[in-house]
Design a protein around this motif. Structure first.
Motif, PDB file in Angstrom:
ATOM      1  N   ARG A 100      29.382  51.095  40.829  1.00 12.42           N
ATOM      2  CA  ARG A 100      27.966  51.069  40.446  1.00 12.42           C
ATOM      3  C   ARG A 100      27.281  49.767  40.839  1.00 12.42           C
ATOM      4  N   VAL A 101      28.049  48.676  40.969  1.00 11.16           N
ATOM      5  CA  VAL A 101      27.457  47.387  41.344  1.00 11.16           C
ATOM      6  C   VAL A 101      27.858  46.958  42.757  1.00 11.16           C
ATOM      7  N   SER A 102      28.438  47.884  43.521  1.00 14.55           N
ATOM      8  CA  SER A 102      28.945  47.565  44.867  1.00 14.55           C
ATOM      9  C   SER A 102      29.838  46.334  44.797  1.00 14.55           C
ATOM     10  N   GLY A 103      30.815  46.397  43.886  1.00 12.94           N
ATOM     11  CA  GLY A 103      31.659  45.244  43.613  1.00 12.94           C
ATOM     12  C   GLY A 103      33.061  45.345  44.157  1.00 12.94           C
ATOM     13  N   ASN A 104      33.613  44.176  44.448  1.00 13.32           N
ATOM     14  CA  ASN A 104      35.007  44.013  44.857  1.00 13.32           C
ATOM     15  C   ASN A 104      35.616  42.926  43.995  1.00 13.32           C
ATOM     16  N   LEU A 105      36.926  42.976  43.834  1.00 13.80           N
ATOM     17  CA  LEU A 105      37.632  41.972  43.056  1.00 13.80           C
ATOM     18  C   LEU A 105      38.506  41.113  43.946  1.00 13.80           C
ATOM     19  N   ASP A 106      38.656  39.865  43.541  1.00  9.37           N
ATOM     20  CA  ASP A 106      39.551  38.943  44.227  1.00  9.37           C
ATOM     21  C   ASP A 106      40.012  37.927  43.190  1.00  9.37           C
ATOM     22  N   THR A 107      40.993  37.119  43.561  1.00  6.75           N
ATOM     23  CA  THR A 107      41.474  36.084  42.652  1.00  6.75           C
ATOM     24  C   THR A 107      41.382  34.725  43.325  1.00  6.75           C
ATOM     25  N   ILE A 108      41.437  33.704  42.493  1.00  2.00           N
ATOM     26  CA  ILE A 108      41.498  32.335  42.978  1.00  2.00           C
ATOM     27  C   ILE A 108      42.727  31.694  42.341  1.00  2.00           C
ATOM     28  N   ASP A 109      43.533  31.056  43.172  1.00  2.28           N
ATOM     29  CA  ASP A 109      44.749  30.399  42.699  1.00  2.28           C
ATOM     30  C   ASP A 109      44.397  28.990  42.248  1.00  2.28           C
ATOM     31  N   THR A 110      44.146  28.824  40.965  1.00  2.64           N
ATOM     32  CA  THR A 110      43.746  27.522  40.436  1.00  2.64           C
ATOM     33  C   THR A 110      44.887  26.517  40.467  1.00  2.64           C
ATOM     34  N   PHE A 113      36.765  30.714  34.058  1.00  2.00           N
ATOM     35  CA  PHE A 113      37.272  32.080  34.003  1.00  2.00           C
ATOM     36  C   PHE A 113      36.809  32.931  35.168  1.00  2.00           C
ATOM     37  N   GLY A 114      36.100  32.361  36.108  1.00  2.00           N
ATOM     38  CA  GLY A 114      35.762  33.120  37.296  1.00  2.00           C
ATOM     39  C   GLY A 114      34.372  32.854  37.809  1.00  2.00           C
ATOM     40  N   TYR A 115      34.080  33.503  38.912  1.00  2.00           N
ATOM     41  CA  TYR A 115      32.743  33.407  39.485  1.00  2.00           C
ATOM     42  C   TYR A 115      32.459  34.661  40.291  1.00  2.00           C
ATOM     43  N   ILE A 116      31.189  34.817  40.595  1.00  2.00           N
ATOM     44  CA  ILE A 116      30.748  35.990  41.339  1.00  2.00           C
ATOM     45  C   ILE A 116      29.932  35.510  42.534  1.00  2.00           C
ATOM     46  N   VAL A 117      30.199  36.110  43.671  1.00  2.00           N
ATOM     47  CA  VAL A 117      29.443  35.817  44.888  1.00  2.00           C
ATOM     48  C   VAL A 117      28.617  37.063  45.206  1.00  2.00           C
ATOM     49  N   VAL A 118      27.312  36.863  45.358  1.00  2.00           N
ATOM     50  CA  VAL A 118      26.393  37.969  45.607  1.00  2.00           C
ATOM     51  C   VAL A 118      25.940  37.917  47.055  1.00  2.00           C
ATOM     52  N   ARG A 119      26.129  39.021  47.741  1.00  2.00           N
ATOM     53  CA  ARG A 119      25.679  39.149  49.131  1.00  2.00           C
ATOM     54  C   ARG A 119      24.866  40.435  49.245  1.00  2.00           C
ATOM     55  N   ASN A 120      24.188  40.610  50.345  1.00  2.00           N
ATOM     56  CA  ASN A 120      23.416  41.833  50.549  1.00  2.00           C
ATOM     57  C   ASN A 120      24.287  43.077  50.465  1.00  2.00           C
ATOM     58  N   SER A 121      25.551  42.960  50.848  1.00  2.00           N
ATOM     59  CA  SER A 121      26.459  44.105  50.861  1.00  2.00           C
ATOM     60  C   SER A 121      27.067  44.416  49.491  1.00  2.00           C
ATOM     61  N   GLY A 122      26.887  43.542  48.533  1.00  4.95           N
ATOM     62  CA  GLY A 122      27.455  43.748  47.207  1.00  4.95           C
ATOM     63  C   GLY A 122      27.942  42.448  46.605  1.00  4.95           C
ATOM     64  N   VAL A 123      28.787  42.553  45.614  1.00  5.51           N
ATOM     65  CA  VAL A 123      29.295  41.372  44.924  1.00  5.51           C
ATOM     66  C   VAL A 123      30.815  41.319  45.013  1.00  5.51           C
ATOM     67  N   THR A 124      31.337  40.103  44.983  1.00 10.66           N
ATOM     68  CA  THR A 124      32.775  39.892  44.855  1.00 10.66           C
ATOM     69  C   THR A 124      32.983  39.038  43.621  1.00 10.66           C
ATOM     70  N   ILE A 125      33.843  39.506  42.736  1.00 10.78           N
ATOM     71  CA  ILE A 125      34.126  38.811  41.494  1.00 10.78           C
ATOM     72  C   ILE A 125      35.507  38.184  41.614  1.00 10.78           C
ATOM     73  N   TYR A 126      35.558  36.869  41.446  1.00 14.09           N
ATOM     74  CA  TYR A 126      36.805  36.109  41.541  1.00 14.09           C
ATOM     75  C   TYR A 126      37.230  35.691  40.136  1.00 14.09           C
ATOM     76  N   THR A 127      38.488  35.920  39.812  1.00 13.99           N
ATOM     77  CA  THR A 127      39.047  35.485  38.539  1.00 13.99           C
ATOM     78  C   THR A 127      40.338  34.722  38.819  1.00 13.99           C
ATOM     79  N   PRO A 128      40.783  33.882  37.879  1.00 21.29           N
ATOM     80  CA  PRO A 128      42.022  33.135  38.096  1.00 21.29           C
ATOM     81  C   PRO A 128      43.212  34.071  38.303  1.00 21.29           C
ATOM     82  N   ALA A 129      44.032  33.752  39.278  1.00 23.19           N
ATOM     83  CA  ALA A 129      45.195  34.580  39.603  1.00 23.19           C
ATOM     84  C   ALA A 129      46.174  34.660  38.438  1.00 23.19           C
ATOM     85  N   ASP A 130      46.213  33.634  37.595  1.00 24.62           N
ATOM     86  CA  ASP A 130      47.175  33.625  36.502  1.00 24.62           C
ATOM     87  C   ASP A 130      46.610  34.183  35.190  1.00 24.62           C
ATOM     88  N   ALA A 131      45.406  34.744  35.215  1.00 32.40           N
ATOM     89  CA  ALA A 131      44.822  35.348  34.011  1.00 32.40           C
ATOM     90  C   ALA A 131      45.548  36.645  33.680  1.00 32.40           C
TER      91      ALA A 131
END
Length: 115
Positions: A30-40, A54-72
């Motif tokens: 619904r939000v044109s989203g993808n998930l990824d992780t960041i290795d803190t 606890f994470g961040y979101i990058v917004v682009r014209n094509s949608g969003v990518t949500i990054y969360t810590p890999a160890d969460a």
């Protein structure tokens, strides 16, 4: 936590309750989203204080990518993702703990912020 944005957010047709209750796959669609992780724990990130991150979101014209810590944990990651989407959509966040805090980065120096 940081929210990184390249474009303005369109008004949402989702409610805060839907963001919290929809199955993750449907919510991301619904939000044109993808998930990824960041290795803190990565050596290149040594020296940063990750205690409140606890994470961040990058917004682009094509949608969003949500990054969360890999160890969460999976449960924590689920809450983080839903909170970040709620923030991204400009919805009320009263269904989430008051301790969450957001920093928004926008503008021409976005690449420097992400570096």
């Amino acid at each position: 936590m940081s929210t990184v944005s390249e474009t303005a957010t369109a008004p949402s047709t989702l409610t805060p309750e839907q963001v919290c209750d929809l199955p993750m796959g449907e919510l991301l669609a619904r939000v044109s989203g993808n998930l990824d992780t960041i290795d803190t724990q990565a050596p290149k990130l040594a020296g940063f204080d990750w205690s409140g991150f606890f994470g961040y979101i990058v917004v682009r014209n094509s949608g969003v990518t949500i990054y969360t810590p890999a160890d969460a944990t999976d449960a924590a990651r689920d809450v983080y993702i839903r909170y970040l989407i709620t923030q991204h959509l400009g919805l009320p966040t009263d269904l989430f703990p008051d301790v969450f805090e957001v920093t928004v980065f926008v503008g021409p120096n976005l690449d420097q912020v992400q570096a």
